[in-house]
Design a protein around this motif. Structure first.
Motif, PDB file in Angstrom:
ATOM      1  N   LYS A 108       0.821  -1.204   0.000  1.00 22.22           N
ATOM      2  CA  LYS A 108       0.000   0.000   0.000  1.00 22.22           C
ATOM      3  C   LYS A 108       0.862   1.263   0.000  1.00 22.22           C
ATOM      4  O   LYS A 108       1.913   1.289   0.628  1.00 22.22           O
ATOM      5  CB  LYS A 108      -0.914   0.019   1.222  1.00 22.22           C
ATOM      6  N   GLU A 110       0.326   5.931  -0.636  1.00 18.74           N
ATOM      7  CA  GLU A 110      -0.586   7.058  -0.731  1.00 18.74           C
ATOM      8  C   GLU A 110      -0.040   8.115  -1.695  1.00 18.74           C
ATOM      9  O   GLU A 110       1.153   8.354  -1.737  1.00 18.74           O
ATOM     10  CB  GLU A 110      -0.795   7.708   0.638  1.00 18.74           C
ATOM     11  N   LYS A 147      -5.150   9.595  -1.920  1.00 18.27           N
ATOM     12  CA  LYS A 147      -5.789   8.383  -2.419  1.00 18.27           C
ATOM     13  C   LYS A 147      -4.814   7.240  -2.158  1.00 18.27           C
ATOM     14  O   LYS A 147      -3.630   7.353  -2.468  1.00 18.27           O
ATOM     15  CB  LYS A 147      -6.100   8.516  -3.905  1.00 18.27           C
ATOM     16  N   TYR A 149      -3.356   3.477  -2.776  1.00 18.08           N
ATOM     17  CA  TYR A 149      -3.283   2.501  -3.865  1.00 18.08           C
ATOM     18  C   TYR A 149      -2.473   1.292  -3.442  1.00 18.08           C
ATOM     19  O   TYR A 149      -1.628   1.362  -2.553  1.00 18.08           O
ATOM     20  CB  TYR A 149      -2.601   3.120  -5.093  1.00 18.08           C
ATOM     21  N   ASP A 150      -2.707   0.182  -4.139  1.00 17.65           N
ATOM     22  CA  ASP A 150      -1.859  -0.996  -4.050  1.00 17.65           C
ATOM     23  C   ASP A 150      -0.895  -0.898  -5.231  1.00 17.65           C
ATOM     24  O   ASP A 150      -1.333  -0.767  -6.377  1.00 17.65           O
ATOM     25  CB  ASP A 150      -2.709  -2.262  -4.158  1.00 17.65           C
ATOM     26  N   GLU A 154      -2.365  -1.074  -8.784  1.00 21.43           N
ATOM     27  CA  GLU A 154      -2.744   0.335  -8.970  1.00 21.43           C
ATOM     28  C   GLU A 154      -4.234   0.560  -8.720  1.00 21.43           C
ATOM     29  O   GLU A 154      -4.821   1.523  -9.216  1.00 21.43           O
ATOM     30  CB  GLU A 154      -2.328   0.863 -10.347  1.00 21.43           C
ATOM     31  N   ILE A 155      -4.865  -0.330  -7.971  1.00 17.83           N
ATOM     32  CA  ILE A 155      -6.264  -0.184  -7.588  1.00 17.83           C
ATOM     33  C   ILE A 155      -6.310   0.438  -6.198  1.00 17.83           C
ATOM     34  O   ILE A 155      -5.505   0.103  -5.328  1.00 17.83           O
ATOM     35  CB  ILE A 155      -6.976  -1.558  -7.590  1.00 17.83           C
ATOM     36  N   ARG A 156      -7.270   1.325  -5.995  1.00 20.86           N
ATOM     37  CA  ARG A 156      -7.407   1.974  -4.693  1.00 20.86           C
ATOM     38  C   ARG A 156      -7.837   0.972  -3.634  1.00 20.86           C
ATOM     39  O   ARG A 156      -8.730   0.158  -3.870  1.00 20.86           O
ATOM     40  CB  ARG A 156      -8.405   3.123  -4.750  1.00 20.86           C
ATOM     41  N   TYR A 157      -7.187   1.070  -2.469  1.00 19.86           N
ATOM     42  CA  TYR A 157      -7.539   0.181  -1.363  1.00 19.86           C
ATOM     43  C   TYR A 157      -8.380   0.891  -0.307  1.00 19.86           C
ATOM     44  O   TYR A 157      -8.992   0.245   0.535  1.00 19.86           O
ATOM     45  CB  TYR A 157      -6.276  -0.366  -0.681  1.00 19.86           C
TER      46      TYR A 157
END
Length: 183
Positions: A108, A110, A147, A149-150, A154-157
């Protein structure tokens, strides 16, 4: 945005009147995070400093470590300008693409921006007519908007629709500025 701050910094340095010092933080530079600034006289016991701190590391061990802070600060010198103890008040902004300390063993990170407001205490020592050392420590409240992200997907966690928000009280300034007198 970067061009605005560079232009402002150069304009401020050209227009400054009175004693003016350019500065580089020896401690953060040794850690490969440059911190440069300018401090100029605005009164009998008052100065104004503007500095930029930057971690230019897009990635360290595959994890983002990039951030920039921009800090204008008013300083009141108890004895005389550029010699002895001072106290300062500042408000500034930050931009970051960074993995927070509590996510170090995860994927993760930010990406966002923030503002901060706080105080600094320091002590300045003149070495000679042109050089001075400025030892300082400061902190305050940082309010971040980011925001999460992983970095594998690149998907928001974080699940927030727009920005996640966080606020901390912490020390975020410090070091030893090696200062050179311009005029």
């Amino acid at each position: 945005m970067k061009n605005f701050f560079i232009t402002s910094f150069l304009l401020f340095s050209v227009l400054s009147i009175g004693q003016t010092y350019i500065k580089a933080n020896a401690l953060t530079t040794l850690l490969t995070v440059p911190n440069v600034g300018i401090e100029t006289s605005i009164g009998e016991k008052s100065t104004l400093q503007f500095d930029v701190l930057a971690s230019l590391w897009k990635s360290v061990n595959g994890k983002p470590r990039e951030f920039y802070t921009f800090t204008p600060e008013y300083r009141f010198h108890f004895k005389e300008k550029y010699n002895g103890f001072y106290a300062g008040a500042h408000i500034g902004m930050s931009i970051f693409n960074f993995q927070k300390w509590n996510y170090l063993n995860t994927t993760k990170y930010e990406k966002g921006f923030g503002y901060f407001i706080g105080a600094t205490v320091g002590y300045q020592v003149k070495i000679n007519e042109k050089f001075m050392l400025d030892c300082f420590l400061g902190g305050g409240s940082h309010q971040g908007f980011y925001k999460g992200y992983d970095f594998n997907t690149e998907i928001r966690y974080d699940g927030a629709k727009k920005y996640n928000k966080s606020g901390e009280w912490l020390p975020y300034r410090g070091g030893v500025m090696v200062s050179y007198k311009l005029n």
